[in-house]
Design a protein around this motif. Structure first.
Motif, mmCIF file in Angstrom:
data_model
loop_
_atom_site.group_PDB
_atom_site.id
_atom_site.type_symbol
_atom_site.label_atom_id
_atom_site.label_comp_id
_atom_site.label_asym_id
_atom_site.label_seq_id
_atom_site.Cartn_x
_atom_site.Cartn_y
_atom_site.Cartn_z
ATOM 1 N N MET A 73 -4.318 10.354 -0.994
ATOM 2 C CA MET A 73 -2.264 9.929 -1.367
ATOM 3 C C MET A 73 -2.923 8.262 -0.636
ATOM 4 S SD MET A 73 -0.625 12.941 -0.316
ATOM 5 C CE MET A 73 1.114 11.499 -0.927
ATOM 6 N N SER A 74 -3.445 7.741 -0.052
ATOM 7 C CA SER A 74 -3.116 6.731 0.396
ATOM 8 C C SER A 74 -3.470 5.212 -0.434
ATOM 9 C CB SER A 74 -4.681 6.099 1.463
ATOM 10 O OG SER A 74 -6.207 6.037 0.876
ATOM 11 N N TRP A 75 -4.200 5.139 -1.343
ATOM 12 C CA TRP A 75 -3.931 4.038 -2.546
ATOM 13 C C TRP A 75 -2.010 4.195 -2.815
ATOM 14 C CZ3 TRP A 75 -2.311 5.609 -6.912
ATOM 15 C CH2 TRP A 75 -2.884 6.648 -7.714
ATOM 16 N N SER A 76 -1.541 5.738 -2.999
ATOM 17 C CA SER A 76 -0.624 5.339 -3.914
ATOM 18 C C SER A 76 0.374 4.776 -3.186
ATOM 19 C CB SER A 76 -0.110 6.782 -4.342
ATOM 20 O OG SER A 76 -0.023 7.689 -3.033
ATOM 21 N N ARG A 77 0.770 5.174 -1.819
ATOM 22 C CA ARG A 77 1.618 4.380 -1.103
ATOM 23 C C ARG A 77 1.877 2.785 -1.337
ATOM 24 N NH1 ARG A 77 5.277 6.380 1.598
ATOM 25 N NH2 ARG A 77 4.840 5.908 3.953
ATOM 26 N N PRO A 78 0.871 1.546 -1.342
ATOM 27 C CA PRO A 78 1.114 0.349 -1.748
ATOM 28 C C PRO A 78 1.984 0.269 -3.122
ATOM 29 C CG PRO A 78 -0.793 0.993 -0.816
ATOM 30 C CD PRO A 78 -0.591 2.210 -1.177
ATOM 31 N N VAL A 79 1.333 1.203 -3.209
ATOM 32 C CA VAL A 79 1.812 1.324 -5.407
ATOM 33 C C VAL A 79 3.330 1.355 -4.817
ATOM 34 C CG1 VAL A 79 1.890 2.735 -7.185
ATOM 35 C CG2 VAL A 79 -0.333 2.407 -6.712
ATOM 36 N N GLY A 80 3.960 2.907 -5.059
ATOM 37 C CA GLY A 80 5.009 2.827 -4.119
ATOM 38 C C GLY A 80 5.848 1.885 -3.481
ATOM 39 N N TRP A 81 5.284 1.006 -2.594
ATOM 40 C CA TRP A 81 5.888 0.079 -1.656
ATOM 41 C C TRP A 81 6.253 -0.907 -3.145
ATOM 42 C CZ3 TRP A 81 5.300 -5.195 -1.034
ATOM 43 C CH2 TRP A 81 6.328 -6.059 -0.525
ATOM 44 N N ILE A 82 5.032 -1.296 -3.872
ATOM 45 C CA ILE A 82 5.753 -2.071 -4.729
ATOM 46 C C ILE A 82 6.631 -2.276 -5.674
ATOM 47 C CG2 ILE A 82 3.970 -3.728 -7.118
ATOM 48 C CD1 ILE A 82 1.787 -3.551 -5.307
ATOM 49 N N LEU A 83 6.740 -0.802 -6.089
ATOM 50 C CA LEU A 83 7.326 -0.686 -7.142
ATOM 51 C C LEU A 83 9.543 -0.995 -6.431
ATOM 52 C CD1 LEU A 83 8.764 1.012 -9.876
ATOM 53 C CD2 LEU A 83 8.431 3.415 -8.575
ATOM 54 N N ASP A 84 8.820 -0.674 -5.019
ATOM 55 C CA ASP A 84 10.314 -0.548 -4.017
ATOM 56 C C ASP A 84 10.409 -2.196 -4.080
ATOM 57 O OD1 ASP A 84 10.773 1.985 -4.599
ATOM 58 O OD2 ASP A 84 10.547 2.143 -2.655
ATOM 59 N N HIS A 85 10.178 -3.348 -3.897
ATOM 60 C CA HIS A 85 9.825 -4.291 -3.002
ATOM 61 C C HIS A 85 9.444 -5.601 -3.753
ATOM 62 C CE1 HIS A 85 11.280 -1.869 0.754
ATOM 63 N NE2 HIS A 85 10.683 -2.035 0.124
ATOM 64 N N LEU A 86 8.610 -5.270 -5.323
ATOM 65 C CA LEU A 86 8.000 -6.411 -5.822
ATOM 66 C C LEU A 86 8.649 -6.058 -7.670
ATOM 67 C CD1 LEU A 86 4.402 -7.440 -5.128
ATOM 68 C CD2 LEU A 86 6.704 -8.098 -3.811
ATOM 69 N N VAL A 87 9.256 -5.297 -7.569
ATOM 70 C CA VAL A 87 9.430 -5.001 -8.923
ATOM 71 C C VAL A 87 11.529 -4.954 -8.923
ATOM 72 C CG1 VAL A 87 9.634 -3.603 -11.319
ATOM 73 C CG2 VAL A 87 7.443 -3.772 -10.309
#
Length: 225
Positions: free
Chosen positions: A1-15
């Motif tokens: 799951m470690s790789w999915s945490r940055p993906v979630g952060w990108i969705l929340d704070h960049l998109v």
């Protein structure tokens, strides 16, 4: 799951632009059940990205097909059959027994997000695992008269707020059904109250409630990731 945490952060704070409050209310160790209101198909990913701890979110099994299904499986999300799926709750309990976190959208289907009604799955998990329940208010992922399937434009402001954790136990002499009903009422009150507090704090209202919804099924905590 470690790789999915940055993906979630990108969705929340960049998109999108997501403000997060209440992270200090989330226990730093041991099992935790995150119970969020449900207004958009983005609620699960947004909660995942905002949380201070990784979690396994119950997602309707229809989503586990093709490339998306492989992504959901690889990121540790859990399929649930909305026609009734006790096996999914048992899988969640194993996750909690291992000291990890589970995310549930206990209204069962997307709607106004006021948490006026929830299914019994989250109460069963809380009572049988002993894990504290953290109410999560999600605002902005759908607004006004937007359709249930609408996709917010990039850059929209979201709000995610983690409330005070509550721990539920069976009382002496209380039947299993009475315990379940009481636990569900307490979770519903905590979640709906936290949603209203978050509305007052942010000024972000809930969307309209007149959009068509699919029927909720008892024991199936979420229809979308």
């Amino acid at each position: 799951m470690s790789w999915s945490r940055p993906v979630g952060w990108i969705l929340d704070h960049l998109v999108y632009r997501t403000s997060v409050t209440g992270r200090a209310n989330v226990p730093t160790g041991g099992p935790v059940i995150f119970a969020a209101n449900h207004i958009s198909f983005l609620d699960g990913p947004v909660m995942f990205g905002a949380s201070p701890r990784p979690m396994h979110i119950l997602v309707k099994q229809e989503m586990f097909t093709g490339f998306l299904g492989r992504v959901l499986t690889a990121s540790g999300q859990l399929p649930v059959d909305r026609s009734g799926d006790r096996a999914a709750l048992q899988r969640c309990r194993k996750v909690l027994d291992a000291g990890r976190c589970v995310g549930i959208l206990p209204e069962g289907t997307r709607g106004s997000g006021a948490a006026e009604d929830i299914n019994g799955g989250v109460a069963w998990l809380a009572l049988n695992s002993g894990a504290p329940v953290v109410p999560v208010a999600i605002l902005g992922t759908r607004k006004g008269d937007e359709h249930l399937d609408s996709v917010p434009r990039p850059g929209r402001r979201f709000h995610v707020s983690f409330g005070n954790a509550l721990t539920l136990t069976r009382r002496a002499g209380e039947s299993g059904r009475a315990s379940m009903d009481r636990a569900a009422l307490e979770i519903r009150a905590a979640l709906s109250g936290h949603v209203q507090d978050s509305i007052q704090l942010t000024g972000q209202p809930l969307p309209a409630a007149h959009n068509p919804r699919t029927p909720a099924v008892a024991g199936t905590p979420a229809d979308d990731h």
